[in-house]
Design an enzyme around this catalytic site. Sequence first.
Site, mmCIF file in Angstrom:
data_model
loop_
_atom_site.group_PDB
_atom_site.id
_atom_site.type_symbol
_atom_site.label_atom_id
_atom_site.label_comp_id
_atom_site.label_asym_id
_atom_site.label_seq_id
_atom_site.Cartn_x
_atom_site.Cartn_y
_atom_site.Cartn_z
ATOM 1 N N ASP A 139 -2.512 -1.153 -1.599
ATOM 2 C CA ASP A 139 -3.903 -0.951 -1.993
ATOM 3 C C ASP A 139 -4.622 -0.024 -1.029
ATOM 4 O O ASP A 139 -4.890 -0.388 0.121
ATOM 5 C CB ASP A 139 -4.590 -2.320 -2.036
ATOM 6 C CG ASP A 139 -6.054 -2.249 -2.376
ATOM 7 O OD1 ASP A 139 -6.470 -1.237 -2.979
ATOM 8 O OD2 ASP A 139 -6.784 -3.197 -2.049
ATOM 9 N N ASP A 190 -9.049 4.417 -5.125
ATOM 10 C CA ASP A 190 -8.609 3.049 -4.858
ATOM 11 C C ASP A 190 -7.439 2.699 -5.767
ATOM 12 O O ASP A 190 -7.623 2.428 -6.958
ATOM 13 C CB ASP A 190 -9.783 2.089 -5.091
ATOM 14 C CG ASP A 190 -9.441 0.650 -4.752
ATOM 15 O OD1 ASP A 190 -8.287 0.388 -4.350
ATOM 16 O OD2 ASP A 190 -10.313 -0.211 -4.897
#
Length: 391
Positions: free
Chosen positions: A78, A271
Amino acid sequence: MLRIIASTLGLLCLVQAQVAPQTIRLESRVAPRGTSLKRRALNPVTVPLADFFLGTDLQWFGNMTVGTPPQTIPVVFDTGSDTLEFASTLCPECVNQVQFDPTKSSTFQDGGTTSTITFATGGGVDPVVGDNYQLTLRSAIDTVSVGGLTAPGVSLFLVTNQTSPFDIDPYSGIQGLSPSGISARAQGFFASLVNQGLPSLFSMYITPKAVGNAELTIGGIDTTKFTGTPIFASILPTSQLNTAWQLKSPALSVNGKTNSILTRSRSIIFDSGTSNVLFSTDTTEAIYALISPDIKPNPNEPGTYGIACDRISSLPAVIGISFTSQHGTPFNLTIPSSELSVGPFANDPSTCQTLINAFDGLELVGGSLLKHWFSIWDVEGQRMGFAPARL
């Protein structure tokens, strides 16, 4: 995924290290243009990624191991977070995930502190409301390995409680890949590898499920997964409260058209842990107005919008996001019309949710853009690179 960390010791602010550019050599890869070549102690590795589907492309995750002997833990890699946390046997709510058992690791050290993470974005397309995406954590230290690269003494967190939206996840946790989490001053897995001589960059090939073969390359660039030459742009300077992969964008467009709201300069976060797109309410509605006046808010899920599912396929909806390269030339990253729908609403299956959620104060793109572009995340160079993904 983006998060706020609250600790029993107060707010945990991660300070971005100022990393001086270094020369790197990427074995069997291509070094970024303008860098010289120099042998490093560790070579790049590639980690296969699986796709969490649920009717649309939601999330990509791969395996790492933790402890001695190693226990396999599936995690999301992530770019919107800093730390490593995963389900453990201390979490009674984590029964659907693989749980790490600290009692079976001879190298495990309990850190003794607890904290909570409240996420601003989630792994699905539903909006985050209040603290419905929250983890309770306990600090620890252990050995971590990915793709044969091993880092001893890594700071991590065991999940001891999680809210119900996490229950469906097939992965156990999150490995943060933000710039601050990778910097040589951090105590995480990637930082440890950088200190051992791994080039401080990684690349992502996250594909639609129909294509498959998604991968994360740690410490290098897989030139077989894109076409053309990558274009690089400098990321914005980071601070204690801003540790994201973030680029300045001078304009947005829809099907080649724009307006005064969309030509407003903005900073956009990239993201990999968020599935769709988040823009401020006025930007979201300005984009939808250029696609169809029939895209309307869904009051049952604040922040979401939708339109009749039988109309989706007829709507042109190419969203363009403009950036400026390190050489001062403009370039566009586009999201194709195929991404407009993220599936029917649960409360109204005849209406399909559209890909942008309104979220004032946050401008963010996730998987709906990244799965069409090969992306390079270069901490040493403080830049991001993009090339069309070979799909």
